[in-house]
Design an enzyme around this catalytic site. Structure first.
Site, PDB file in Angstrom:
ATOM      1  N   GLU A 172      -1.462  -2.840  -8.994  1.00 41.52           N
ATOM      2  CA  GLU A 172      -1.078  -3.089  -7.364  1.00 41.52           C
ATOM      3  C   GLU A 172      -1.806  -4.168  -6.713  1.00 41.52           C
ATOM      4  O   GLU A 172      -1.372  -4.884  -5.917  1.00 41.52           O
ATOM      5  CB  GLU A 172      -1.223  -1.763  -6.920  1.00 41.52           C
ATOM      6  CG  GLU A 172      -0.094  -0.806  -7.274  1.00 41.52           C
ATOM      7  CD  GLU A 172      -0.186  -0.299  -8.960  1.00 41.52           C
ATOM      8  OE1 GLU A 172       0.961   0.299  -9.140  1.00 41.52           O
ATOM      9  OE2 GLU A 172      -1.136  -0.332  -9.256  1.00 41.52           O
ATOM     10  N   HIS A 230       1.191  11.160  -6.601  1.00 40.61           N
ATOM     11  CA  HIS A 230       2.482  10.613  -6.375  1.00 40.61           C
ATOM     12  C   HIS A 230       3.237  11.337  -5.097  1.00 40.61           C
ATOM     13  O   HIS A 230       4.226  10.834  -5.043  1.00 40.61           O
ATOM     14  CB  HIS A 230       3.351  10.891  -7.638  1.00 40.61           C
ATOM     15  CG  HIS A 230       2.845  10.148  -9.077  1.00 40.61           C
ATOM     16  ND1 HIS A 230       1.846  10.705  -9.603  1.00 40.61           N
ATOM     17  CD2 HIS A 230       3.411   9.175  -9.684  1.00 40.61           C
ATOM     18  CE1 HIS A 230       1.674   9.927 -10.728  1.00 40.61           C
ATOM     19  NE2 HIS A 230       2.656   9.068 -10.591  1.00 40.61           N
TER      20      HIS A 230
END
Length: 329
Positions: free
Chosen positions: A60, A129
């Site tokens: 990321e 998540h």
């Protein structure tokens, strides 16, 4: 007018802007061949090819860093992070670079990047998540923060985000990807940042719902009206930075009560920020303490029962609204 799911409205927004402007491209993990973890980028690779729909490695910090650099170079990247939790790995690029560069270069360098990320609980995806980090991004000067709750708003705000010259954090709730709604066929239905939507008019209490909580607040408002005779006014901010504080204050001055509902944590949350602003600017109009309904102050559980107990529900909103109206005549 067409009826679309949220994921379809977001896909259409990206496709239309990519057709309109060749500098717009999409990048992220599995956005191409797999068509996105939540299928939001479905069909884009077939239409625009690998040059403009780019699958990336699982990194990321690198993904956002490449996006920042290409934005400074004249492109308009749409970066998809697989979940909002993974944005923590890219905070250096988001906060120290995307948000700060326009200030560091006195506006001579711009960073027109959109960072899309899904979040929120309800799917048993566990604590890494499922969180709601709106408040983290809300605090950062230089970022715009969008939180759409309907397909029409999703499309209109995403198109506005892509065209904006500022970095935009675009947060999508995982549960809302399948939500259906009317979306204008006109491709130029673009929403402005900082304009809230009044979903329901009322006179007894103002309820502000963030993302999926805007829908849960609607359920609560029906219960309040049918079972308690309390008419709630519902406000969906749609964007948190900039925040349409004027609409909120106007509503509070009418209802004299406020409930703010979010899925995020209570300490330093979106509701805490809004409550402070209303307290400062509309204190004399409040007839009761501001109520905040939030997620539980714990990492999101995996167990379905525990997860549901950590997420606000309509009954919590009803109780908070009634608490503000106790003793009212």
């Amino acid at each position: 007018m067409s009826v679309l799911r949220m994921r379809e409205a977001l896909r259409d927004a990206m496709a239309e802007e990519m057709r309109r402007d060749e500098s717009v491209y999409v990048m992220g993990e599995d956005v191409g061949v797999f068509q996105g973890a939540f299928k939001v980028t479905e069909g884009l690779l077939d239409e625009f090819g690998e040059k403009r729909v780019r699958d990336t490695p699982i990194s990321e910090n690198t993904i956002v860093g490449v996006g920042v650099g290409s934005a400074m170079g004249g492109l308009r990247p749409i970066v998809e992070l697989m979940t909002v939790n993974f944005s923590l790995l890219a905070f250096d690029q988001i906060i120290n670079h995307a948000a700060a560069i326009p200030y560091m270069f006195n506006g001579h360098a711009r960073v027109p990047i959109v960072i899309r990320m899904p979040g929120g609980g309800g799917h048993q995806l566990g604590p890494t998540h499922s969180h709601s980090f709106e408040a983290m991004f809300l605090q950062i000067p230089g970022l715009l923060v969008a939180c759409p709750s309907t397909p029409a708003d999703g499309k209109g705000l995403l198109k506005a985000s892509i065209r904006d010259d500022n970095p935009v954090i675009f947060i999508e709730h995982e549960t809302l990807y399948g939500a259906r709604g009317d979306v204008a066929d006109d491709g130029d239905q673009i929403l402005k940042f900082g304009e809230a939507a009044i979903r329901r008019e009322g006179t007894d209490v103002t309820i502000i719902g963030i993302l999926r909580m805007a829908h849960i607040a609607e359920q609560a408002a029906k219960t309040l009206a049918h079972e308690h005779g309390v008419e709630a006014e519902l406000i969906d901010p749609r964007t948190l930075r900039p925040l349409d504080l004027d609409t909120i204050l106007e509503s509070v001055r009418k209802t004299n009560r406020l409930v703010v509902v979010e899925e995020g944590w209570p300490h330093g949350g979106v509701g805490a920020n809004i409550a402070a602003l209303v307290q400062e600017q509309a204190f004399d109009h409040l007839d009761a303490p501001i109520q905040r309904v939030t997620g539980a102050d714990v990492p999101m559980p995996y167990s379905k029962r525990l997860e549901q107990s950590a997420i606000p529900h309509a009954e919590h909103i009803v109780s908070a609204a009634l608490a503000t109206t106790e003793g009212a005549t």
